[in-house]
Motif scaffolding. Sequence first.
Motif, PDB file in Angstrom:
ATOM      1  N   ALA A 154      -0.248  12.862 -14.305  1.00  0.00           N
ATOM      2  CA  ALA A 154      -0.559  11.432 -14.362  1.00  0.00           C
ATOM      3  C   ALA A 154      -1.812  11.190 -15.198  1.00  0.00           C
ATOM      4  O   ALA A 154      -2.013  10.109 -15.724  1.00  0.00           O
ATOM      5  N   LYS A 191      -5.354   0.971   0.522  1.00  0.00           N
ATOM      6  CA  LYS A 191      -5.406   0.637  -0.901  1.00  0.00           C
ATOM      7  C   LYS A 191      -4.093  -0.011  -1.293  1.00  0.00           C
ATOM      8  O   LYS A 191      -3.025   0.612  -1.196  1.00  0.00           O
ATOM      9  N   TYR A 195      -3.380  10.855   0.363  1.00  0.00           N
ATOM     10  CA  TYR A 195      -2.475  11.778   1.028  1.00  0.00           C
ATOM     11  C   TYR A 195      -2.829  11.923   2.495  1.00  0.00           C
ATOM     12  O   TYR A 195      -1.949  12.048   3.351  1.00  0.00           O
ATOM     13  N   TYR A 255      -1.488  -1.877  -4.026  1.00  0.00           N
ATOM     14  CA  TYR A 255      -1.150  -1.889  -5.447  1.00  0.00           C
ATOM     15  C   TYR A 255      -0.618  -3.255  -5.820  1.00  0.00           C
ATOM     16  O   TYR A 255       0.166  -3.858  -5.084  1.00  0.00           O
ATOM     17  N   PRO A 284      -7.738   3.183   9.015  1.00  0.00           N
ATOM     18  CA  PRO A 284      -8.614   3.246   7.839  1.00  0.00           C
ATOM     19  C   PRO A 284      -8.266   2.146   6.839  1.00  0.00           C
ATOM     20  O   PRO A 284      -7.163   1.593   6.886  1.00  0.00           O
ATOM     21  N   ASN A 332      -3.114   4.249 -14.035  1.00  0.00           N
ATOM     22  CA  ASN A 332      -3.860   4.669 -15.217  1.00  0.00           C
ATOM     23  C   ASN A 332      -3.334   4.012 -16.486  1.00  0.00           C
ATOM     24  O   ASN A 332      -4.086   3.764 -17.429  1.00  0.00           O
ATOM     25  N   ASP A 333      -2.031   3.740 -16.497  1.00  0.00           N
ATOM     26  CA  ASP A 333      -1.430   3.085 -17.660  1.00  0.00           C
ATOM     27  C   ASP A 333      -1.575   1.570 -17.596  1.00  0.00           C
ATOM     28  O   ASP A 333      -0.965   0.868 -18.404  1.00  0.00           O
ATOM     29  N   GLU A 374       8.274  12.585  -1.046  1.00  0.00           N
ATOM     30  CA  GLU A 374       7.198  11.590  -0.968  1.00  0.00           C
ATOM     31  C   GLU A 374       6.023  11.969  -1.829  1.00  0.00           C
ATOM     32  O   GLU A 374       5.312  11.114  -2.339  1.00  0.00           O
ATOM     33  N   GLY A 375       5.795  13.268  -1.977  1.00  0.00           N
ATOM     34  CA  GLY A 375       4.666  13.712  -2.775  1.00  0.00           C
ATOM     35  C   GLY A 375       4.731  13.196  -4.191  1.00  0.00           C
ATOM     36  O   GLY A 375       3.706  12.950  -4.815  1.00  0.00           O
ATOM     37  N   THR A 376       5.962  12.983  -4.718  1.00  0.00           N
ATOM     38  CA  THR A 376       6.057  12.589  -6.122  1.00  0.00           C
ATOM     39  C   THR A 376       5.755  11.112  -6.346  1.00  0.00           C
ATOM     40  O   THR A 376       5.536  10.698  -7.478  1.00  0.00           O
ATOM     41  N   TYR A 394       3.171   9.278  -5.083  1.00  0.00           N
ATOM     42  CA  TYR A 394       1.750   9.017  -5.316  1.00  0.00           C
ATOM     43  C   TYR A 394       1.317   9.328  -6.747  1.00  0.00           C
ATOM     44  O   TYR A 394       0.610   8.533  -7.369  1.00  0.00           O
ATOM     45  N   PRO A 395       1.711  10.486  -7.294  1.00  0.00           N
ATOM     46  CA  PRO A 395       1.359  10.736  -8.704  1.00  0.00           C
ATOM     47  C   PRO A 395       1.907   9.644  -9.619  1.00  0.00           C
ATOM     48  O   PRO A 395       1.251   9.256 -10.578  1.00  0.00           O
ATOM     49  N   PHE A 419       5.994  17.218   1.637  1.00  0.00           N
ATOM     50  CA  PHE A 419       5.488  17.121   0.271  1.00  0.00           C
ATOM     51  C   PHE A 419       6.054  18.202  -0.637  1.00  0.00           C
ATOM     52  O   PHE A 419       5.887  18.141  -1.850  1.00  0.00           O
ATOM     53  N   TYR A 475       1.790   4.055   1.657  1.00  0.00           N
ATOM     54  CA  TYR A 475       2.798   4.504   2.614  1.00  0.00           C
ATOM     55  C   TYR A 475       3.945   3.509   2.707  1.00  0.00           C
ATOM     56  O   TYR A 475       5.123   3.899   2.756  1.00  0.00           O
ATOM     57  N   TYR A 527       0.843  -1.192   0.000  1.00  0.00           N
ATOM     58  CA  TYR A 527       0.000   0.000   0.000  1.00  0.00           C
ATOM     59  C   TYR A 527       0.885   1.252   0.000  1.00  0.00           C
ATOM     60  O   TYR A 527       2.083   1.150   0.249  1.00  0.00           O
ATOM     61  N   LEU A 535       3.391  19.750  -6.702  1.00  0.00           N
ATOM     62  CA  LEU A 535       2.736  18.471  -6.417  1.00  0.00           C
ATOM     63  C   LEU A 535       1.473  18.319  -7.252  1.00  0.00           C
ATOM     64  O   LEU A 535       1.255  17.285  -7.903  1.00  0.00           O
ATOM     65  N   LYS A 595      -0.286   6.735  -9.383  1.00  0.00           N
ATOM     66  CA  LYS A 595      -1.508   7.049 -10.127  1.00  0.00           C
ATOM     67  C   LYS A 595      -1.288   6.790 -11.609  1.00  0.00           C
ATOM     68  O   LYS A 595      -2.089   6.165 -12.289  1.00  0.00           O
ATOM     69  N   ARG A 596      -0.179   7.322 -12.097  1.00  0.00           N
ATOM     70  CA  ARG A 596       0.095   7.239 -13.536  1.00  0.00           C
ATOM     71  C   ARG A 596       0.252   5.782 -13.955  1.00  0.00           C
ATOM     72  O   ARG A 596      -0.331   5.353 -14.962  1.00  0.00           O
ATOM     73  N   HIS A 636      -1.441   9.027   4.251  1.00  0.00           N
ATOM     74  CA  HIS A 636       0.005   9.164   4.328  1.00  0.00           C
ATOM     75  C   HIS A 636       0.404  10.080   5.471  1.00  0.00           C
ATOM     76  O   HIS A 636       1.296   9.771   6.258  1.00  0.00           O
ATOM     77  N   VAL A 686       6.233   4.045  -0.193  1.00  0.00           N
ATOM     78  CA  VAL A 686       7.052   5.244  -0.055  1.00  0.00           C
ATOM     79  C   VAL A 686       8.237   4.969   0.842  1.00  0.00           C
ATOM     80  O   VAL A 686       9.386   5.311   0.522  1.00  0.00           O
TER      81      VAL A 686
END
Lengths: 107, 302
Positions: free
Chosen positions: B63, A70, B29, A72, A67, A52-53, A40-42, A44-45, B50, A26, A24, B56, A48-49, B32, A29
């Motif tokens: 994406a 999710k 997020y 992968y 909680p 999506n691909d 770390e922010g980079t 997640y995108p 971040f 975290y 998952y 960001l 995502k990408r 996280h 990362v």
Amino acid sequence: MNTQFKKGVLELIVLNAVNKTDMYGYELVVSVSKVVDVNEGTIYPLLKRLTNDKCFVTYIIESNEGPPRKYYKITPLGISKLEKLIIQWTEFSKNVENYLKGVKEND
Amino acid sequence: MTKKSFLSKLRIKLEILEKEEIDDIISEYSDHIDNKINQGKTEKEAVLDFGDIDTLADEILSAYKIKTKKVSSETKFETFINTLVENCIQLFSRVFDSISEQKTSKIISTIIYVIFGLIIISFLMWFVRIPFEIAYEIGDGIIGVGPNNALSNIILFILKVFIEVIYFIVVIMIIASFIKRGIEYFDNNKVSEKIEPKVDAVAKKIKEESKVVIEEVSKRTDDKVLYNFLILAVKIFVVFTFYIPLIASDVGLAIGLGFVIFIFLNGIYSFGLLLSVLGSLIISMALTVLVTKFLFYKGGEE
């Protein structure tokens, strides 16, 4: 460490990590940060990408500690992309190393 | 920034996406950040990790193959002015950074910033004046060749007014641009001041990024020669308008102090005079030290 290097290799590392085991966000990362130090922010995108691909699929697992998470999971398409990247990386780093060695010998 | 405000700001920047996607991203997020808090970080630290929220958001959107282009509405001329100002600011902000490593007070940092800002502005106003003066002299010369009558005087006057107006506009643009960049720089500086001086990855990243910005700015100007020339011109200007008067006042005030001590020894106890001379001398010497550091700073080495 050089940012350009990091960016290029991040996809490879992420694909490899998820290929070894489903993870998952975290968790991923943390494990990627052990290899390269990235914002770390980079990550997640990037996840995502890749999703999506169609390189990843995701599924949710309820967790007792908090909680729902999710996870992968890599797809066959993702695996083939990983293999291509590994080949590219091996060749690339080999060429650079040989070049540097060649330069050293001529010194 | 708190977790809540970070997430709501991010949500707004992603509003082009479908609601489901946005909810999914935001919850990721959010989880996280919660995980980081469990590992012992504060909310602020987790959010800071971040980095810049706009960068960001751009990465997230990319994406989905959504390209965000920052459209610059600047004219070529404005860009030129901004680059000019940016170079000066980068110059003195590097000086400022090297000096401020020894400073601990925010108030002193602000004062130094303002002082150097005024130096840069007055330099730019003087420097930019030059082409206008040249234009005026040329105009004057051309008109002077013709008959010396009322018409040519009127033309000369109109020319002068025209030049002054353009110069005025340029100065206003410089000052506005300067203030804008100053605020941006200052905000970045405030962020890095909140972080503890212990080894911290975020501080390193911010400095890394600002170094990259500085490099890109100085690469953007086509002429490195122009950049170095600018530094030299600023220094020469500072020497004449500030340094020489400062040294003169150091010497003068030192003599004044000697005089005050002398009359003390002769029985005239004027504390007011002593304090004002002493105070002025200290200020003058402090400014001299600052300007000396500025002048003899080898720009660009880190």
